[in-house]
Design a protein around this motif. Structure first.
Motif, mmCIF file in Angstrom:
data_model
loop_
_atom_site.group_PDB
_atom_site.id
_atom_site.type_symbol
_atom_site.label_atom_id
_atom_site.label_comp_id
_atom_site.label_asym_id
_atom_site.label_seq_id
_atom_site.Cartn_x
_atom_site.Cartn_y
_atom_site.Cartn_z
ATOM 1 N N VAL A 1 0.867 -1.173 0.000
ATOM 2 C CA VAL A 1 0.000 0.000 0.000
ATOM 3 C C VAL A 1 0.903 1.222 0.000
ATOM 4 O O VAL A 1 1.849 1.304 0.796
ATOM 5 C CB VAL A 1 -0.927 0.017 1.231
ATOM 6 C CG1 VAL A 1 -1.678 1.339 1.312
ATOM 7 C CG2 VAL A 1 -1.904 -1.143 1.185
ATOM 8 N N GLY A 2 0.630 2.172 -0.885
ATOM 9 C CA GLY A 2 1.517 3.318 -1.022
ATOM 10 C C GLY A 2 0.843 4.629 -0.718
ATOM 11 O O GLY A 2 -0.389 4.751 -0.748
ATOM 12 N N GLY A 3 1.665 5.615 -0.469
ATOM 13 C CA GLY A 3 1.170 6.943 -0.166
ATOM 14 C C GLY A 3 1.034 7.846 -1.370
ATOM 15 O O GLY A 3 0.658 9.007 -1.244
ATOM 16 N N GLY A 4 1.365 7.333 -2.569
ATOM 17 C CA GLY A 4 1.215 8.124 -3.777
ATOM 18 C C GLY A 4 2.454 8.875 -4.206
ATOM 19 O O GLY A 4 2.412 9.659 -5.156
ATOM 20 N N LEU A 5 3.583 8.669 -3.525
ATOM 21 C CA LEU A 5 4.821 9.370 -3.864
ATOM 22 C C LEU A 5 5.451 8.721 -5.093
ATOM 23 O O LEU A 5 5.606 7.496 -5.157
ATOM 24 C CB LEU A 5 5.783 9.314 -2.682
ATOM 25 C CG LEU A 5 6.913 10.339 -2.633
ATOM 26 C CD1 LEU A 5 6.350 11.750 -2.593
ATOM 27 C CD2 LEU A 5 7.790 10.090 -1.417
ATOM 28 N N TYR A 6 5.818 9.555 -6.083
ATOM 29 C CA TYR A 6 6.297 9.021 -7.361
ATOM 30 C C TYR A 6 7.266 10.005 -7.989
ATOM 31 O O TYR A 6 7.110 11.224 -7.863
ATOM 32 C CB TYR A 6 5.112 8.781 -8.305
ATOM 33 C CG TYR A 6 5.498 8.472 -9.730
ATOM 34 C CD1 TYR A 6 5.845 7.177 -10.107
ATOM 35 C CD2 TYR A 6 5.523 9.473 -10.691
ATOM 36 C CE1 TYR A 6 6.196 6.897 -11.418
ATOM 37 C CE2 TYR A 6 5.880 9.200 -12.000
ATOM 38 C CZ TYR A 6 6.213 7.909 -12.360
ATOM 39 O OH TYR A 6 6.571 7.624 -13.657
ATOM 40 N N ALA A 7 8.269 9.469 -8.698
ATOM 41 C CA ALA A 7 9.214 10.324 -9.409
ATOM 42 C C ALA A 7 9.890 9.505 -10.499
ATOM 43 O O ALA A 7 9.946 8.272 -10.428
ATOM 44 C CB ALA A 7 10.261 10.903 -8.461
ATOM 45 N N GLY A 8 10.406 10.197 -11.500
ATOM 46 C CA GLY A 8 11.265 9.529 -12.467
ATOM 47 C C GLY A 8 12.604 9.228 -11.823
ATOM 48 O O GLY A 8 12.995 9.837 -10.824
ATOM 49 N N ALA A 9 13.321 8.259 -12.387
ATOM 50 C CA ALA A 9 14.599 7.864 -11.787
ATOM 51 C C ALA A 9 15.541 7.361 -12.869
ATOM 52 O O ALA A 9 15.113 6.900 -13.932
ATOM 53 C CB ALA A 9 14.380 6.777 -10.734
ATOM 54 N N ALA A 10 16.827 7.472 -12.572
ATOM 55 C CA ALA A 10 17.835 6.895 -13.453
ATOM 56 C C ALA A 10 17.828 5.378 -13.303
ATOM 57 O O ALA A 10 17.417 4.842 -12.277
ATOM 58 C CB ALA A 10 19.208 7.454 -13.105
ATOM 59 N N ILE A 11 18.265 4.706 -14.350
ATOM 60 C CA ILE A 11 18.354 3.247 -14.280
ATOM 61 C C ILE A 11 19.485 2.876 -13.325
ATOM 62 O O ILE A 11 20.632 3.280 -13.518
ATOM 63 C CB ILE A 11 18.607 2.641 -15.668
ATOM 64 C CG1 ILE A 11 17.423 2.963 -16.592
ATOM 65 C CG2 ILE A 11 18.822 1.145 -15.575
ATOM 66 C CD1 ILE A 11 17.627 2.522 -18.023
ATOM 67 N N PRO A 12 19.191 2.133 -12.243
ATOM 68 C CA PRO A 12 20.225 1.819 -11.255
ATOM 69 C C PRO A 12 21.290 0.874 -11.814
ATOM 70 O O PRO A 12 21.027 0.080 -12.713
ATOM 71 C CB PRO A 12 19.445 1.134 -10.127
ATOM 72 C CG PRO A 12 18.011 1.471 -10.380
ATOM 73 C CD PRO A 12 17.879 1.611 -11.852
ATOM 74 N N ALA A 13 22.468 0.990 -11.257
ATOM 75 C CA ALA A 13 23.535 0.031 -11.518
ATOM 76 C C ALA A 13 23.673 -0.827 -10.275
ATOM 77 O O ALA A 13 24.183 -0.381 -9.255
ATOM 78 C CB ALA A 13 24.842 0.754 -11.826
ATOM 79 N N SER A 14 23.172 -2.046 -10.345
ATOM 80 C CA SER A 14 23.156 -2.915 -9.168
ATOM 81 C C SER A 14 23.426 -4.344 -9.595
ATOM 82 O O SER A 14 22.852 -4.833 -10.578
ATOM 83 C CB SER A 14 21.794 -2.829 -8.458
ATOM 84 O OG SER A 14 21.755 -3.663 -7.335
ATOM 85 N N ALA A 15 24.304 -5.005 -8.865
ATOM 86 C CA ALA A 15 24.696 -6.371 -9.219
ATOM 87 C C ALA A 15 23.550 -7.344 -8.974
ATOM 88 O O ALA A 15 22.747 -7.179 -8.053
ATOM 89 C CB ALA A 15 25.912 -6.794 -8.399
ATOM 90 N N ILE A 16 23.465 -8.357 -9.820
ATOM 91 C CA ILE A 16 22.484 -9.421 -9.614
ATOM 92 C C ILE A 16 22.893 -10.212 -8.381
ATOM 93 O O ILE A 16 24.046 -10.627 -8.247
ATOM 94 C CB ILE A 16 22.417 -10.332 -10.847
ATOM 95 C CG1 ILE A 16 21.921 -9.526 -12.053
ATOM 96 C CG2 ILE A 16 21.501 -11.527 -10.588
ATOM 97 C CD1 ILE A 16 21.929 -10.297 -13.347
ATOM 98 N N PRO A 17 21.984 -10.425 -7.431
ATOM 99 C CA PRO A 17 22.365 -11.110 -6.188
ATOM 100 C C PRO A 17 22.730 -12.565 -6.421
ATOM 101 O O PRO A 17 22.243 -13.221 -7.361
ATOM 102 C CB PRO A 17 21.106 -10.988 -5.327
ATOM 103 C CG PRO A 17 19.994 -10.797 -6.302
ATOM 104 C CD PRO A 17 20.581 -10.031 -7.441
#
Length: 329
Positions: free
Chosen positions: A159-175
């Motif tokens: 359940v969310g509060g409605g907060l939203y923004a555009g974002a850069a594509i993250p650089a994150s290693a596959i676990p």
């Protein structure tokens, strides 16, 4: 464009109403359906000499969704923390080497004044050259599903509060790590092993709601509770003499028994998961004949709060990560 080229990333926020996009954790998923909804607020005043609708104004912003995945030993802890908050210390070494035991229970106190549980940010990249960040997401329900011949799967709804923004594509290693298979699981009820299970679904629901107030924001001012924490489950069993003797009797007497579900690790001493429901009673038990093949019985259950243990369900996760904490990896 392609789901297989998309990604989902998450981390716990440092505070409510503030999107957190640092040190994001890559969560391999089966599916997700996060979205933002903007309510169309129609004026009620009628306009002279027309049947057409009155104008619309921008209403409240809502968000939410769910994610389905095959749990991995380390990344699962972030979702358990989201659904429970962590109940014991951050790091409790219990085994040789670099293994840590993490204990999660639905807590009897809210996370803070504005959020019943830790708020999370999810960044979703849908292979379109950019990403979307959904903030103030609180875990309303977590459910584990295991079937014979399959991998363990889980679904968490937010359940969310409605907060939203555009974002850069993250650089994150596959676990790293492998999901649990059905053949490393063991289930017992009242200290007696159950080997006739064909499928099992188990988890809890927090019953959260977004709360809007008269402020200068169109997003929710709080995400709080509007009901009890509910522990529920269901499954299917082969119908045998022992099943009828144990479960049919337990159902008719409404006996309370402890359910333990254990998933063993793929390496010595690590990567383990245990689900503990100390006071389970059967809500339904339905043996049936549905053809010439093997007979089965469907059942459902409720996990009652146990005053002695001080919980209705407990999750224990053993892995190689030392700590799950706010805004950390």
């Amino acid at each position: 464009m392609y789901g297989q080229l998309s990604g989902l990333y998450l981390n716990e926020q440092q505070s409510y109403a503030t999107i957190f996009t640092s040190s994001l954790v890559n969560l391999p998923i089966i599916s997700e359906d996060f979205d933002i909804q903007i309510e169309a607020l129609r004026e009620e005043s009628m306009r002279t000499n027309r049947f057409g609708e009155p104008p619309f104004q921008i209403g409240v912003h809502k968000s939410g969704g769910s994610v389905s995945f095959e749990p991995l030993p380390v990344t699962l802890g972030y979702l358990l923390r989201a659904a429970c908050s962590q109940n014991s210390g951050n790091a409790n070494p219990v085994l040789a080497g670099s293994s840590y035991s993490h204990l999660f229970r639905p807590r009897d106190v809210d996370f803070d004044d504005r959020a019943a549980l830790p708020p999370f940010t999810f960044v979703v990249e849908r292979d379109v050259g950019s990403a979307s960040a959904y903030g103030d997401l609180l875990a309303d329900e977590i459910k584990f599903n295991v079937q014979h011949s399959q991998l363990l799967k889980a679904t968490v709804s937010f359940v969310g509060g409605g907060l939203y923004a555009g974002a850069a594509i993250p650089a994150s290693a596959i676990p790293s790590g492998a999901p649990w298979t059905w053949d490393v699981a063991s289930v017992s009820l009242g200290a007696e092993p159950i080997e006739e299970l064909r499928s099992l679904s188990i988890g809890h629901k927090n019953n959260l709601q977004a709360v809007y107030t008269i402020t200068t924001s169109k997003t929710a001012q709080r995400v709080k509770r509007d009901g009890f924490v509910e522990v529920r489950g269901q499954g299917t069993l082969l119908l045998t003499n022992s099943v009828m003797a144990k479960l049919n009797t337990s159902f008719r007497a409404q006996t309370r028994s402890q359910l333990l579900v254990n998933f063993a690790g793929t390496t010595s001493g690590s990567n383990r998961l245990r689900l503990d429901v100390p006071q389970l009673f059967l809500e339904t038990f339905e043996p049936k004949i549905s053809g010439a093949d093997l007979l089965e019985a469907d059942f459902s259950f409720i996990g009652e709060y146990d005053a002695t243990s001080s919980y209705a369900i407990e999750y224990t996760l053993v892995n190689t990560l030392a700590s799950y904490g706010r805004g950390l990896t």
